[in-house]
Structures are given as C-alpha cells and as structure tokens.
Design a protein around this motif. Structure first.
Motif, PDB file in Angstrom:
ATOM      1  N   ILE A  10      46.828  40.016  22.592  1.00 26.12           N
ATOM      2  CA  ILE A  10      46.019  39.247  23.208  1.00 26.12           C
ATOM      3  C   ILE A  10      45.587  39.345  24.602  1.00 26.12           C
ATOM      4  O   ILE A  10      44.598  39.257  25.048  1.00 26.12           O
ATOM      5  N   PRO A  11      46.779  39.610  25.671  1.00 24.52           N
ATOM      6  CA  PRO A  11      46.163  39.707  26.834  1.00 24.52           C
ATOM      7  C   PRO A  11      45.434  40.795  27.095  1.00 24.52           C
ATOM      8  O   PRO A  11      44.517  40.849  27.766  1.00 24.52           O
ATOM      9  N   PHE A  12      45.470  42.105  26.365  1.00 19.06           N
ATOM     10  CA  PHE A  12      44.668  43.160  26.372  1.00 19.06           C
ATOM     11  C   PHE A  12      43.215  42.862  26.005  1.00 19.06           C
ATOM     12  O   PHE A  12      42.293  43.340  26.472  1.00 19.06           O
ATOM     13  N   ILE A  13      43.185  42.240  24.993  1.00 19.90           N
ATOM     14  CA  ILE A  13      41.816  41.730  24.283  1.00 19.90           C
ATOM     15  C   ILE A  13      41.218  40.844  25.232  1.00 19.90           C
ATOM     16  O   ILE A  13      40.105  41.165  25.645  1.00 19.90           O
ATOM     17  N   ILE A  14      41.755  39.935  25.793  1.00 18.40           N
ATOM     18  CA  ILE A  14      41.243  38.970  26.790  1.00 18.40           C
ATOM     19  C   ILE A  14      40.604  39.824  28.043  1.00 18.40           C
ATOM     20  O   ILE A  14      39.610  39.527  28.656  1.00 18.40           O
ATOM     21  N   ALA A  15      41.535  40.811  28.527  1.00 17.59           N
ATOM     22  CA  ALA A  15      41.151  41.546  29.701  1.00 17.59           C
ATOM     23  C   ALA A  15      39.954  42.470  29.345  1.00 17.59           C
ATOM     24  O   ALA A  15      39.087  42.526  30.630  1.00 17.59           O
ATOM     25  N   VAL A  21      32.509  37.642  30.735  1.00 14.69           N
ATOM     26  CA  VAL A  21      32.626  36.451  30.781  1.00 14.69           C
ATOM     27  C   VAL A  21      32.345  35.996  32.419  1.00 14.69           C
ATOM     28  O   VAL A  21      31.958  35.150  32.826  1.00 14.69           O
ATOM     29  N   HIS A  22      33.027  36.648  33.398  1.00 14.76           N
ATOM     30  CA  HIS A  22      32.765  36.258  34.751  1.00 14.76           C
ATOM     31  C   HIS A  22      31.411  36.239  35.227  1.00 14.76           C
ATOM     32  O   HIS A  22      31.003  35.638  36.072  1.00 14.76           O
ATOM     33  N   LYS A  23      30.596  37.292  34.482  1.00 18.27           N
ATOM     34  CA  LYS A  23      29.061  37.351  34.680  1.00 18.27           C
ATOM     35  C   LYS A  23      28.344  36.163  34.110  1.00 18.27           C
ATOM     36  O   LYS A  23      27.449  35.483  34.968  1.00 18.27           O
ATOM     37  N   LYS A  24      28.979  35.586  33.134  1.00 17.10           N
ATOM     38  CA  LYS A  24      28.131  34.551  32.490  1.00 17.10           C
ATOM     39  C   LYS A  24      28.506  33.140  32.845  1.00 17.10           C
ATOM     40  O   LYS A  24      27.624  32.429  32.958  1.00 17.10           O
ATOM     41  N   ILE A  25      29.646  33.004  33.465  1.00  9.31           N
ATOM     42  CA  ILE A  25      30.484  31.722  33.954  1.00  9.31           C
ATOM     43  C   ILE A  25      30.569  31.736  35.481  1.00  9.31           C
ATOM     44  O   ILE A  25      31.485  32.647  35.824  1.00  9.31           O
ATOM     45  N   THR A  26      29.749  31.304  36.028  1.00 10.50           N
ATOM     46  CA  THR A  26      29.700  31.335  37.417  1.00 10.50           C
ATOM     47  C   THR A  26      30.103  29.994  38.375  1.00 10.50           C
ATOM     48  O   THR A  26      30.744  29.841  39.303  1.00 10.50           O
ATOM     49  N   ARG A  27      30.063  28.893  37.497  1.00  5.44           N
ATOM     50  CA  ARG A  27      30.501  27.765  38.161  1.00  5.44           C
ATOM     51  C   ARG A  27      31.917  27.335  37.917  1.00  5.44           C
ATOM     52  O   ARG A  27      32.573  26.428  38.600  1.00  5.44           O
ATOM     53  N   ILE A  28      32.512  28.036  36.943  1.00  6.27           N
ATOM     54  CA  ILE A  28      33.972  27.623  36.891  1.00  6.27           C
ATOM     55  C   ILE A  28      34.813  28.905  37.443  1.00  6.27           C
ATOM     56  O   ILE A  28      34.375  29.920  36.722  1.00  6.27           O
ATOM     57  N   HIS A  29      35.793  28.752  37.991  1.00  7.53           N
ATOM     58  CA  HIS A  29      36.762  29.820  38.485  1.00  7.53           C
ATOM     59  C   HIS A  29      37.202  30.563  37.296  1.00  7.53           C
ATOM     60  O   HIS A  29      37.776  30.159  36.339  1.00  7.53           O
ATOM     61  N   ILE A  30      37.193  31.820  37.314  1.00  7.26           N
ATOM     62  CA  ILE A  30      37.484  32.671  36.315  1.00  7.26           C
ATOM     63  C   ILE A  30      38.928  32.552  35.885  1.00  7.26           C
ATOM     64  O   ILE A  30      39.673  32.947  34.792  1.00  7.26           O
ATOM     65  N   LEU A 108      37.750  38.999  41.995  1.00  7.91           N
ATOM     66  CA  LEU A 108      38.612  38.296  41.036  1.00  7.91           C
ATOM     67  C   LEU A 108      38.780  39.057  39.598  1.00  7.91           C
ATOM     68  O   LEU A 108      39.667  39.100  38.845  1.00  7.91           O
ATOM     69  N   THR A 109      37.532  39.662  39.167  1.00  5.66           N
ATOM     70  CA  THR A 109      37.666  40.226  38.002  1.00  5.66           C
ATOM     71  C   THR A 109      38.712  41.424  37.733  1.00  5.66           C
ATOM     72  O   THR A 109      39.404  41.413  36.845  1.00  5.66           O
ATOM     73  N   HIS A 110      38.855  42.144  38.869  1.00  3.47           N
ATOM     74  CA  HIS A 110      39.797  43.244  38.797  1.00  3.47           C
ATOM     75  C   HIS A 110      41.335  42.630  38.703  1.00  3.47           C
ATOM     76  O   HIS A 110      42.092  43.140  38.165  1.00  3.47           O
ATOM     77  N   PHE A 111      41.321  41.470  39.606  1.00  2.64           N
ATOM     78  CA  PHE A 111      42.757  41.049  39.965  1.00  2.64           C
ATOM     79  C   PHE A 111      43.122  40.728  38.449  1.00  2.64           C
ATOM     80  O   PHE A 111      44.367  40.769  38.088  1.00  2.64           O
ATOM     81  N   TYR A 112      42.568  39.914  37.883  1.00  2.00           N
ATOM     82  CA  TYR A 112      42.816  39.202  36.602  1.00  2.00           C
ATOM     83  C   TYR A 112      42.682  40.157  35.531  1.00  2.00           C
ATOM     84  O   TYR A 112      43.765  39.977  34.440  1.00  2.00           O
ATOM     85  N   ILE A 113      42.107  41.125  35.520  1.00  2.00           N
ATOM     86  CA  ILE A 113      42.311  42.255  34.505  1.00  2.00           C
ATOM     87  C   ILE A 113      43.591  42.813  34.509  1.00  2.00           C
ATOM     88  O   ILE A 113      44.308  43.143  33.544  1.00  2.00           O
TER      89      ILE A 113
END
Length: 804
Positions: A10-15, A21-30, A108-113
């Motif tokens: 699951i973590p690999f799939i979500i990563a 997701v980060h590009k689509k959702i800008t109002r909510i912190h990733i 943040l994208t790289h960090f959470y990946i």
C-alpha cells in the motif's frame, strides 16, 4: 493472510499516485492525504493483536520465482507485529508533525514519496519470511533513507551525511546478503521460519560461523553499533521529522530486528553471545560518553540513540545465553533479558520520538539548536519543556516513566548474566553490570543537559534568531501523544507486556514456547530495596554531581583528538579512495579511442587465447566440413580485399564504402546460408550504419596527412591479426569441440513451449523474457533521465549546491 502482503504494498502504491494527487488537490495539504496510509495500516495491524496474543501466527505466499524458491511470503507473529505497529504508529505521528514543520515552499511531493517508500520498505523487512525478499526491502530502506537524509540537497552536509549512511549501510547489506546465501546453502531454504526450524542441524556446519559474522555485520551497520555508528550523527542534517522517524523508531531498529529474528538460529553460540553483548555494551558506553560533549541538541540525541540501541542490542545478546546447550527449563529465566530488550525497544521509540520532535520545535521556533545559545526557555515554552522533561527523565531511567522499568530490567539482566558459568562469564561476567552502570551514569548526565541547559537559566533572546514561543498546536500534539504513552506504560505496563511483549518473545524462543514454558514476566513498578534500586540511586547521586561539575572534568574529551576519530578515518579513506581512483582512471582514460580499443583487444587476446591454451582447445578438424564453392571463394576474396584496402583509403568516403561492401557481402552469405531474416536485418543495419557514418564524417574536419608513428602501425597490425586469428580459431574449435548436447533442439519446440512459430522471437520474448525485460528497464531509465534533464528547471535555490 493476503492483507499482510497488501500492508507492505500500500505505501508503494500510494507513493506512485502522490504527484498526480498533489497537482489536483491544492487546497488541502498533501500530508493529510498521506496520513491515511500509516493510520490505516496501524489500525489494520492492531486488529491482529487479540489473535497474536492467543498464540496465532499468519503467513501468506504470493508466488514470484517458485522455481528458485523465491516467493513473496509474509509472516506475522508477535515480533514482527511490534515492529509493524511502531513503524505505522510513529509514522502517523511524524506525518502530522511534518505538516506543520515543513514549509509549503518545500518539495512536499518528494518528501512524502520518500517517506512512504521508506515506510513500505521497513514493513517489508519486518514482515518478510523469504530472506531474498527481506534483503530487497533491507536495501530499499537504505536507498529511501538516503533520499530522506539528502532532502535538503542544497546543503553540502546533508549530501555528505546521506552519502555516508548509504555507503556504510549498503556495504553491511552486501555482507548480510552473503550470510543469507550461506544460510540457504546450509538449510536448503529461503524461508526464515524453516531456517529457525533447522537451527539445531546447522550449528556444526563449516559455514555457520561465517554466516553468523556476516549477518551481524549487516545488523551492526544498520543499527549504528560501534564502530559503524559514525553515520548517524551526520544523518541529523535531515529535517527533524525524518530524524524522529528513521533514527529513533524505525530504520536504526532494523538491525535490532534482524538480531532478534535470528537469535533462535545463532543464540547459544559463544561468538554470537560475546559479539552481540560486547559490541552492544561498548556502543552503549561510547554513545553516552560522546553525547555529553555535543553542543547541538540533535547531535546529542544522535549519540544518545547510538547508546540506547547499544543497550537494546546487549540485552538481546544476554538473552541468547538461554539457548546455550539447547532447551532447558532452568535456562528459561535468562530469556528475561530478551523480554527487557523488547520492552525497552518500545519505550525508546516513545521517549526518543518525543525528544526529537521537541528539539525540532525549538529549532523551528527560535532558529537554533546550539545548547550554548539556549537557556531560559521554560517560561516561554512550558509545554515543550514538559515533554522534554518527560522524555529525558524516561531516558535517564527515572520514575514514573517507562524508561525506569526497562532500565531496571536491564540491570537485572546484566547481574544475572554476569553470574553465569558459561561463555567465560565466571571471569568476565563482572564487567557486564559495571559497564551497564557506568554508561547509565553518563546517560543521566546528558539527559540533565537536555533539560536544564536548554530550559533553565537566563533567557538570552539576543543569541536567538527569533523570539521563543510555543509552536502551533498541530506540531505539539504528536510529541504530546508519545509523552502520554511514556507515562501510561509506566502505570499500566502489563497491557503492553501481555498483549505484545509475550507473543514477541515466544517468536524469539519458539522451542521454549513449544515446550509450554511461560516466557516473559509480570512487570511491576516496585521490587523492594534490591541491588538494581541501589544502582539507580547511585546513578542519580553521581550523575547529579558530574552534571554540576561538568566544566571541571569536560577537558577529558580533549584526550580524544578529532584527527584520530573514526570519522577522520572514514574521511581519510574516502579521500584516498577518490584520489587513487582518479589517478588510476587518468592512467588509462587517455581520451584516445585507439587506446581504448587496444585495452579491449589485448584483454580479449589474453583471456580467450590464454584460456584456449590452458584447456587445449586449439585442437580442431575441418576435414569433415562441406567443400567451399567457387563463388564463395570469390566473395571471401572480395571481402578480404575490401578489408585490406580500408587502412590505405585516401578519403573517408572511400573507407566508408569499402566498409559497406564488407557488410553487404555478409548479408549475401546469410542468404546463401538460408537465413533470410538475418540477411534482412544485416542489410537494414548496414544501410543505417553507412548513412550515419557519412553524415557524421560530413561534419568532421578535412582528412589531413597521417602522422601515426611506424611503431604504432606495427602494434595495430599485430593486434588486428591476433584478434582475427583468435576469432577464426575459436570458431573452428567450437565447431569440433562440443562438450554438451546442443540446446537448439530445445528451442525447436518453441511453438509447444511458448506458442510462437518464430524461434528467434520466442527466444527474445519468452525464453529470455527476464533479460529482455531488464534491457527494456535500462532503456526506460535512460529515457527518464533524458526527459528529466530536458524538463529540469533551475531555481534560485538550486543554482548553488554549496553551503552559503
């Protein structure tokens, strides 16, 4: 159960979906999206607690390479469950903490990946039953931690710290892999469970000791045991959420897990006992000794982590003595050291995670971690002080905190083990409690430094970058939750002991558990006035005196010059390696294509010709070959003449055309040999190559007069004739020197085996599928690299990669 396998994936799939997701959702912190992953996995693993407490275990296999015995097999028992809960539970708190710690301007994208990759890799390590799969995840933790440590890659020290951690842990991982292969040779299995079942059959094997040493080398490098501890302080250049996650609760405990998991195999062996116990105690002392001299809060916590991991490691070593001479009811009592190790493993994750987060809060709010600039923060940051005090006093082993309970159990283990009459403990055993007590005194001192030098004394705002104040609520909640567990475990320790620690110790001592022994113990806060309590009282008294008189005896650290440290040895070795390798590289990388061809051809002549001479493969017989027709002689003579003429050509165009003549005549030979597909391929390749040569030569300067020395020409001629002769002799020798039956008959059944009528296609697409897939992956990586360079945009912060 399949769900355990999915927990790893699951973590690999979500990563993989985070960038989209980060590009689509800008109002909510990733980070809030990512938070669902560790929370979901924690709840999932927690649902197994009742079953695991009842003695159940869960295994599930997904076939991968069944012919080689390599399958994606997961195994969930008490031991892996504890680590899984720590990985996901602390991971969830770290994600919440990072949402408030990291600026929105960060990548943040790289960090959470990277964070999810690491989380998945750690779950893979602790849940894998197949050692080859375990090794894959083991090295993936090194790679993902490298990316996390180097997250602020524009800082030179971050890059150097990431490089050091990668080099040391990957080198240890390679050693561990060799040990795993030896274990497979001894037990004829890749399954950890089956290896444990065959433990009594391999102790006399000649590979037993080498496998033991290599596996411990991998464990020691990952868990920063002496002298491989040097990478952890430099890894503190990573953002604090990473330090709180990797270096207190997860990555550094991977080696601890490996030792615990393989204790049933190697436990009871003298070498295992003394290496694990001795190195652990040495690391405990050395880490505590060096923590006191640090002036940076994170550096102090880094060395305290080293020390605490040494303490846990030593307890696993002491507990392994219970397996000496196999199962015995009398030896069950010595498993208490292992129970204490598991207990402190959990305790350490709670108080050290809280401490790292508080240090991050201080750095985030006042702009410095330098102890020499910090003081008087208690009035302005009372909540942070409270959490720091709880974590520090727990690490010091004071009541009413969980560290007190496991520290007392550590003293009990050291006293009991030191009194044994095995492993030469009748003479060396007295050193165990002495080292344990001495290191605990030093631990008390640096814990007092954390609290009193940071929060007490005069407030000096002029030395701070920003005025001190409490952080946002979201940043204070995660360490507050951890500090709550620090206290709660002290008052209700047996909830943890009965439901997690007992099942875990049963997994480490399956023989004892199978015999119906009740492993573990009931944890209580009061044991009366015993030796352990007197040792604690003495620690408090002497530790307080040493803390108050620190400025008078701190000069002892000057006796250990930095140029003689292990860090200096690492830096010197790396510098010499780079210098020597550059010298060697420059000696053969001359920049002339001719020299590179000479190296290649000489190596070919030496290896191939030498091998043929050594094996006597020059023997061949051509009397049975078919006669050569006149037109074939004509084609050969034309090819020979064209080849001879190329060196004497006066223009590039002539040389290219003569080269093309040879290629097209080869295609004609393919036609005569009834290989039209090869002929077509040869014609296409030859045409493309000739055109490319002509296009390339069009842009080259005019062909001037050749100034090649006569000696060089003679050398070229000798090498060319030798290579040609070797190829001819090899072809003739292979034709008449078949040692085995040809495999062509196997591929002739391509339609039945692979469903393809074209043998060449089936060889490439089916029989060589793995090789072809890897070739495609290489091309894909190269393509991604080219694409990344094309799309790369340099910002102001990326133009200079050195520290300002």
């Amino acid at each position: 159960m399949l769900i355990v396998n999915l927990a790893i994936l699951i973590p690999f799939i979500i990563a993989a979906f985070i960038p989209f997701v980060h590009k689509k959702i800008t109002r909510i912190h990733i980070g809030w999206i990512v938070l669902f992953v560790p929370l979901l996995l924690f709840i999932l693993l927690a649902s197994f607690i009742p079953s695991i407490s009842d003695g159940q275990t869960f295994a599930y296999t997904i076939p991968w390479i069944p012919s080689a015995g390599i399958n994606f097999t997961t195994y969930l028992d008490g031991l892996s469950l504890i680590f899984g809960l720590l990985i996901t539970g602390v991971g969830a708190l770290v994600v919440v903490y990072s949402i408030y710690y990291l600026s929105s301007k960060e990548s943040l994208t790289h960090f959470y990946i990277y964070l999810l990759l690491f989380m998945g890799a750690m779950l893979g390590v602790v849940l894998s039953d197949n050692i080859m799969i375990l090794y894959v995840f083991w090295e993936l933790t090194s790679i993902s931690s490298f990316l996390l440590i180097a997250f602020w890659y524009h800082r030179k020290r971050s890059r150097e710290g990431a490089q050091k951690s990668l080099l040391i842990t990957v080198a240890g991982g390679f050693a561990m892999l060799v040990g795993f292969i030896m274990m497979t040779v001894m037990t004829n299995t890749f399954s950890v469970r089956e290896m444990i079942g065959a433990a009594g059959e391999v102790s006399d094997h000649t590979l037993f000791l080498p496998a033991l040493l290599l596996i411990l080398l991998g464990a020691f490098t990952k868990s920063v045991q002496f002298p491989f501890h040097i990478w952890l302080p430099d890894a503190m250049e990573a953002p604090t959420p990473i330090s709180a996650y990797l270096h207190s609760a997860t990555m550094v405990k991977a080696g601890i897990y490996l030792v615990a998991r393989f204790t049933p195999v190697f436990g009871g062996d003298t070498t295992w006992f003394w290496l694990v116990t001795g190195i652990g105690l040495l690391t405990l002392f050395w880490g505590a000794f060096n923590a006191i001299r640090q002036t940076d809060l994170k550096a102090l916590l880094a060395y305290s982590t080293i020390s605490q991991l040494g303490m846990i490691m030593s307890m696993f070593g002491m507990g392994s003595a219970a397996l000496h001479n196999g199962y015995s009811p009398d030896s069950v009592v010595y498993t208490q050291a292992t129970f204490a190790a598991l207990f402190h493993l959990v305790n350490h994750s709670t108080f050290k995670g809280a401490l790292f987060m508080v240090v991050g809060i201080i750095d985030h709010e006042v702009g410095t971690r330098d102890i020499r600039k910090l003081s008087g923060l208690i009035t302005l940051m009372p909540i942070s002080f409270t959490i720091m005090a709880i974590g520090s006093f727990s690490m010091a082993g004071l009541p009413p905190f969980n560290g007190f309970l496991s520290k007392e159990m550590f003293f009990t283990a050291a006293l009991d083990t030191g009194a044994l009459s095995i492993f030469s403990l009748d003479t060396l055993g007295a050193t165990l409690p002495v080292i344990a007590w001495t290191a605990s005194v030093l631990t008390f001192v640096y814990c007092m430094i954390l609290v009193f030098k940071t929060f007490f004394g005069p407030y000096r705002e002029e030395k701070l970058e920003r005025p001190a104040h409490e952080p946002p609520v979201g940043m204070i909640v995660p360490p507050a939750i951890l500090s709550f567990f620090v206290i709660a475990i002290f008052f209700f320790p047996n909830i943890l002991g009965n439901h997690l620690l007992r099942p875990a110790i049963n997994g480490i001592f399956p023989t004892f558990a199978a015999a119906g022994e009740s492993l573990g113990r009931s944890i209580s806060q009061w044991h009366g006035f015993n030796t352990e309590l007197y040792m604690t009282i003495a620690i408090v008294i002497l530790g307080t005196i040493l803390f108050l008189t620190l400025r008078y005896w701190a000069g002892i650290y000057h006796l250990f010059p930095e140029k003689l440290s292990f860090n200096a040895l690492y830096d010197f070795s790396l510098e010499q390696l780079e210098t020597r390798s550059n010298s060697v590289t420059k000696s053969y990388m001359t920049g002339f294509l001719r020299d590179y061809f000479v190296y290649i051809f000489l190596l070919f002549i030496g290896l191939t010709g030498g091998a043929m001479i050594f094996t006597g493969a020059f023997d061949f017989d051509i009397s049975g070959n078919a006669p050569i027709a006149t037109y074939e002689w004509v084609l050969v003579i034309i090819m020979f003449s064209a080849g001879i003429a190329i060196p004497f050509a006066k223009s590039r165009l002539t040389a290219v055309l003569l080269y093309g003549v040879i290629g097209y005549l080869v295609a004609i030979f393919f036609v005569l040999m009834r290989a039209p597909d090869l002929a077509l391929t040869q014609i296409v390749i030859e045409t493309v190559t000739t055109v490319l040569f002509l296009v390339a030569y069009y842009f080259l300067p005019e062909w001037g007069k050749e100034n090649t020395p006569k000696r060089t020409k003679v050398t070229n001629l000798i090498i060319s004739l030798s290579v040609g002769a070797i190829f001819i002799v090899v072809a003739l020798a292979v034709q008449n020197g078949r040692l085995f039956e040809s495999i062509s008959s196997f591929y002739e059944n391509a339609y039945e085996l692979a469903g393809g009528r074209n043998i060449v296609n089936t060889i490439l697409g089916d029989f060589r599928a793995l090789d072809t897939m890897l070739e495609v992956v290489v091309l894909l990586i190269a393509g991604l690299g080219v694409y990344a360079f094309i799309k790369l945009k340099y910002g102001k912060g990326n133009q200079n990669l050195e520290d300002k």
